[in-house]
Design a protein around this motif. Sequence first.
Motif, PDB file in Angstrom:
ATOM      1  N   MET A  41       0.790  -1.224   0.000  1.00 49.66           N
ATOM      2  CA  MET A  41       0.000   0.000   0.000  1.00 49.66           C
ATOM      3  C   MET A  41       0.828   1.282   0.000  1.00 49.66           C
ATOM      4  O   MET A  41       0.389   2.303  -0.528  1.00 49.66           O
ATOM      5  CB  MET A  41      -0.935   0.017   1.227  1.00 49.66           C
ATOM      6  CG  MET A  41      -1.949  -1.100   1.234  1.00 49.66           C
ATOM      7  SD  MET A  41      -3.053  -0.987  -0.195  1.00 49.66           S
ATOM      8  CE  MET A  41      -3.942  -2.532  -0.030  1.00 49.66           C
ATOM      9  N   LEU A  42       2.020   1.236   0.579  1.00 53.01           N
ATOM     10  CA  LEU A  42       2.784   2.467   0.758  1.00 53.01           C
ATOM     11  C   LEU A  42       4.031   2.529  -0.108  1.00 53.01           C
ATOM     12  O   LEU A  42       4.191   3.436  -0.928  1.00 53.01           O
ATOM     13  CB  LEU A  42       3.149   2.644   2.237  1.00 53.01           C
ATOM     14  CG  LEU A  42       1.979   2.722   3.215  1.00 53.01           C
ATOM     15  CD1 LEU A  42       2.479   2.895   4.642  1.00 53.01           C
ATOM     16  CD2 LEU A  42       1.018   3.833   2.847  1.00 53.01           C
ATOM     17  N   LYS A  43       4.918   1.565   0.063  1.00 49.46           N
ATOM     18  CA  LYS A  43       6.187   1.615  -0.661  1.00 49.46           C
ATOM     19  C   LYS A  43       5.988   1.525  -2.170  1.00 49.46           C
ATOM     20  O   LYS A  43       6.776   2.094  -2.936  1.00 49.46           O
ATOM     21  CB  LYS A  43       7.105   0.504  -0.166  1.00 49.46           C
ATOM     22  CG  LYS A  43       7.600   0.707   1.265  1.00 49.46           C
ATOM     23  CD  LYS A  43       8.587  -0.366   1.679  1.00 49.46           C
ATOM     24  CE  LYS A  43       9.101  -0.122   3.096  1.00 49.46           C
ATOM     25  NZ  LYS A  43      10.066  -1.149   3.541  1.00 49.46           N
ATOM     26  N   ASN A  44       4.956   0.818  -2.597  1.00 47.05           N
ATOM     27  CA  ASN A  44       4.702   0.687  -4.035  1.00 47.05           C
ATOM     28  C   ASN A  44       3.917   1.861  -4.612  1.00 47.05           C
ATOM     29  O   ASN A  44       3.503   1.818  -5.774  1.00 47.05           O
ATOM     30  CB  ASN A  44       3.936  -0.613  -4.312  1.00 47.05           C
ATOM     31  CG  ASN A  44       4.783  -1.847  -4.058  1.00 47.05           C
ATOM     32  OD1 ASN A  44       6.012  -1.765  -4.009  1.00 47.05           O
ATOM     33  ND2 ASN A  44       4.147  -2.996  -3.903  1.00 47.05           N
ATOM     34  N   SER A  45       3.709   2.901  -3.821  1.00 45.24           N
ATOM     35  CA  SER A  45       2.959   4.058  -4.312  1.00 45.24           C
ATOM     36  C   SER A  45       3.778   4.908  -5.276  1.00 45.24           C
ATOM     37  O   SER A  45       3.221   5.777  -5.962  1.00 45.24           O
ATOM     38  CB  SER A  45       2.510   4.930  -3.133  1.00 45.24           C
ATOM     39  OG  SER A  45       3.635   5.500  -2.471  1.00 45.24           O
ATOM     40  N   SER A  90      -9.311  10.407  -5.966  1.00 47.22           N
ATOM     41  CA  SER A  90      -8.090   9.757  -6.450  1.00 47.22           C
ATOM     42  C   SER A  90      -7.848   9.903  -7.955  1.00 47.22           C
ATOM     43  O   SER A  90      -6.682   9.998  -8.365  1.00 47.22           O
ATOM     44  CB  SER A  90      -8.081   8.272  -6.061  1.00 47.22           C
ATOM     45  OG  SER A  90      -9.181   7.590  -6.650  1.00 47.22           O
ATOM     46  N   PRO A  91      -8.898   9.938  -8.819  1.00 47.39           N
ATOM     47  CA  PRO A  91      -8.613  10.125 -10.255  1.00 47.39           C
ATOM     48  C   PRO A  91      -7.877  11.421 -10.560  1.00 47.39           C
ATOM     49  O   PRO A  91      -7.124  11.507 -11.540  1.00 47.39           O
ATOM     50  CB  PRO A  91     -10.005  10.116 -10.888  1.00 47.39           C
ATOM     51  CG  PRO A  91     -10.841   9.300  -9.958  1.00 47.39           C
ATOM     52  CD  PRO A  91     -10.329   9.641  -8.593  1.00 47.39           C
ATOM     53  N   ILE A  92      -8.061  12.444  -9.715  1.00 49.53           N
ATOM     54  CA  ILE A  92      -7.354  13.708  -9.920  1.00 49.53           C
ATOM     55  C   ILE A  92      -5.846  13.502  -9.812  1.00 49.53           C
ATOM     56  O   ILE A  92      -5.058  14.185 -10.481  1.00 49.53           O
ATOM     57  CB  ILE A  92      -7.816  14.754  -8.878  1.00 49.53           C
ATOM     58  CG1 ILE A  92      -9.316  14.986  -8.984  1.00 49.53           C
ATOM     59  CG2 ILE A  92      -7.044  16.060  -9.036  1.00 49.53           C
ATOM     60  CD1 ILE A  92      -9.869  15.897  -7.900  1.00 49.53           C
ATOM     61  N   PHE A  93      -5.446  12.512  -8.984  1.00 47.76           N
ATOM     62  CA  PHE A  93      -4.030  12.234  -8.733  1.00 47.76           C
ATOM     63  C   PHE A  93      -3.603  10.918  -9.386  1.00 47.76           C
ATOM     64  O   PHE A  93      -2.750  10.211  -8.867  1.00 47.76           O
ATOM     65  CB  PHE A  93      -3.767  12.213  -7.229  1.00 47.76           C
ATOM     66  CG  PHE A  93      -4.231  13.455  -6.518  1.00 47.76           C
ATOM     67  CD1 PHE A  93      -3.533  14.648  -6.640  1.00 47.76           C
ATOM     68  CD2 PHE A  93      -5.393  13.448  -5.758  1.00 47.76           C
ATOM     69  CE1 PHE A  93      -3.972  15.795  -6.012  1.00 47.76           C
ATOM     70  CE2 PHE A  93      -5.834  14.593  -5.112  1.00 47.76           C
ATOM     71  CZ  PHE A  93      -5.131  15.775  -5.249  1.00 47.76           C
ATOM     72  N   PHE A  94      -4.238  10.611 -10.539  1.00 50.84           N
ATOM     73  CA  PHE A  94      -3.887   9.428 -11.329  1.00 50.84           C
ATOM     74  C   PHE A  94      -3.979   8.148 -10.493  1.00 50.84           C
ATOM     75  O   PHE A  94      -3.154   7.246 -10.593  1.00 50.84           O
ATOM     76  CB  PHE A  94      -2.480   9.577 -11.934  1.00 50.84           C
ATOM     77  CG  PHE A  94      -2.303  10.846 -12.720  1.00 50.84           C
ATOM     78  CD1 PHE A  94      -2.790  10.954 -14.015  1.00 50.84           C
ATOM     79  CD2 PHE A  94      -1.696  11.960 -12.148  1.00 50.84           C
ATOM     80  CE1 PHE A  94      -2.648  12.131 -14.736  1.00 50.84           C
ATOM     81  CE2 PHE A  94      -1.546  13.141 -12.865  1.00 50.84           C
ATOM     82  CZ  PHE A  94      -2.032  13.223 -14.171  1.00 50.84           C
ATOM     83  N   ASN A  95      -5.038   8.102  -9.659  1.00 52.46           N
ATOM     84  CA  ASN A  95      -5.330   6.939  -8.809  1.00 52.46           C
ATOM     85  C   ASN A  95      -4.192   6.590  -7.858  1.00 52.46           C
ATOM     86  O   ASN A  95      -4.015   5.417  -7.498  1.00 52.46           O
ATOM     87  CB  ASN A  95      -5.701   5.724  -9.664  1.00 52.46           C
ATOM     88  CG  ASN A  95      -7.058   5.897 -10.340  1.00 52.46           C
ATOM     89  OD1 ASN A  95      -7.995   6.418  -9.726  1.00 52.46           O
ATOM     90  ND2 ASN A  95      -7.152   5.475 -11.583  1.00 52.46           N
ATOM     91  N   VAL A  98      -2.400   7.024  -1.983  1.00 52.00           N
ATOM     92  CA  VAL A  98      -1.613   7.568  -0.880  1.00 52.00           C
ATOM     93  C   VAL A  98      -1.558   9.092  -0.979  1.00 52.00           C
ATOM     94  O   VAL A  98      -1.807   9.804   0.001  1.00 52.00           O
ATOM     95  CB  VAL A  98      -0.197   6.968  -0.855  1.00 52.00           C
ATOM     96  CG1 VAL A  98       0.666   7.657   0.203  1.00 52.00           C
ATOM     97  CG2 VAL A  98      -0.255   5.473  -0.588  1.00 52.00           C
ATOM     98  N   PHE A  99      -1.245   9.585  -2.159  1.00 51.66           N
ATOM     99  CA  PHE A  99      -1.189  11.034  -2.362  1.00 51.66           C
ATOM    100  C   PHE A  99      -2.569  11.646  -2.122  1.00 51.66           C
ATOM    101  O   PHE A  99      -2.692  12.692  -1.464  1.00 51.66           O
ATOM    102  CB  PHE A  99      -0.712  11.370  -3.770  1.00 51.66           C
ATOM    103  CG  PHE A  99      -0.315  12.807  -3.952  1.00 51.66           C
ATOM    104  CD1 PHE A  99       1.013  13.191  -3.870  1.00 51.66           C
ATOM    105  CD2 PHE A  99      -1.274  13.786  -4.181  1.00 51.66           C
ATOM    106  CE1 PHE A  99       1.382  14.530  -4.017  1.00 51.66           C
ATOM    107  CE2 PHE A  99      -0.922  15.117  -4.330  1.00 51.66           C
ATOM    108  CZ  PHE A  99       0.413  15.492  -4.245  1.00 51.66           C
ATOM    109  N   ALA A 100      -3.613  10.992  -2.632  1.00 51.48           N
ATOM    110  CA  ALA A 100      -4.974  11.502  -2.458  1.00 51.48           C
ATOM    111  C   ALA A 100      -5.345  11.568  -0.987  1.00 51.48           C
ATOM    112  O   ALA A 100      -5.987  12.526  -0.538  1.00 51.48           O
ATOM    113  CB  ALA A 100      -5.961  10.615  -3.219  1.00 51.48           C
ATOM    114  N   GLY A 101      -4.945  10.554  -0.207  1.00 53.76           N
ATOM    115  CA  GLY A 101      -5.265  10.531   1.217  1.00 53.76           C
ATOM    116  C   GLY A 101      -4.591  11.648   1.982  1.00 53.76           C
ATOM    117  O   GLY A 101      -5.225  12.328   2.807  1.00 53.76           O
TER     118      GLY A 101
END
Length: 391
Positions: A41-45, A90-95, A98-101
């Motif tokens: 969930m995190l490192k692969n973001s 999330s679509p605003i941030f290309f899904n 993590v960034f969206a959250g």
Amino acid sequence: MKFKTIFSFWFLWRAGSFLISVLAIIILPNFGNKFPYVNEMLKNSGLPAWFWQSGNFDGVHYVGIAKDGYIRQFTQAFFPVYPMMIKIISPIFFNNFVFAGVFLSSVFTLLAAWMLRNLLIINDLNHSLQRKNIKWALLFFLFFPMSFFYGSIYNESFFLFLVFSVFYFAKKRNWLTVGILGALASGTRLVGIFLLPTILYAFIVGTPLQTTRYKIQNIAYIFLIPLGFLIYILFLQINFGDALYFLHAQSAFGASRSTGIVLPIVTFWRYVKILTTVPVFQYNFWVAVWEAGFFATGGVILAILSWMKIKNKDGIKGVGSSYLIFSWFCLLLPTLTGTLSSFPRYLLICFPIYIFLGSLPNKFVKLSILFLFLILNFIFSTLFLRGYWVS
């Protein structure tokens, strides 16, 4: 206080939080990694560590729910509205969930601060008296020792925005808006259901005589508040055959949290035993120290505010009875689970504490408390960001 000033405070908080995140990697180079899904969930973001570590612990579950729904066992412990909001933007941030959250939590921290300011002003007829303390209340709100959770992938800032908005529109007597926002709150956190008795109390004691029809209509709007919670337990019953799955899943996250009701005295006695038997050099001892310490501090301040309210029927300007009722619910609920685990974070919701600290008459005392908050914030942020449990 203008929005520009609040934005300045918020910017200092957000920039400071990111700076601590960078420094934390230097101070604690070995990542604790004491929670699941950190790689997935995190490192692969694709984001740098100083950014994705804001999704530690519960954050990975919110990301997972936003991404895939409730497909992972025991994630039903986390209420759905906040991860739904992450999914929506999330679509605003290309899904990139993590960034969206982090973006969502950061924005709602600013909005929560703004709504707290509005709430303080509308609660005081003598605005000039209240406004000189609003700045301090907002500073304590933004730089509380656990305020880094506002900008993490946690629902604290979003939930507080809803709580402040519910109380604000209750003051405005806009009961339909109160019901809708309250429903979102009860679908965000369990304690959101406590807005129902709190707002009902505010309605009964603060609403002038009206026609019976008008009263019934407004009360019906107020009873929308638990709708978010009711929809969620219906979803759990239909999909998992257990309407209380959110409660039964709690034990999977450790901390010896009971799925039944435990008498508060049992919880307190447990902490007495921990503090008198666990060696002081063990990390768990200090976790218990700050869990008990935050609970005691919050309880003392709420008790002082309640006593002042009863004694002179006014208390501190901006602290209404309904705020204290809601805060007592939030303070005491964890004691029924057999543990004070996560309580330092839960205390963020007891917002009359910020008003109390902001109203202290001595500026030197307020500066000293704020300085202490900044030190504690740095310590707890560093531990949390590097994968060590703090709350």
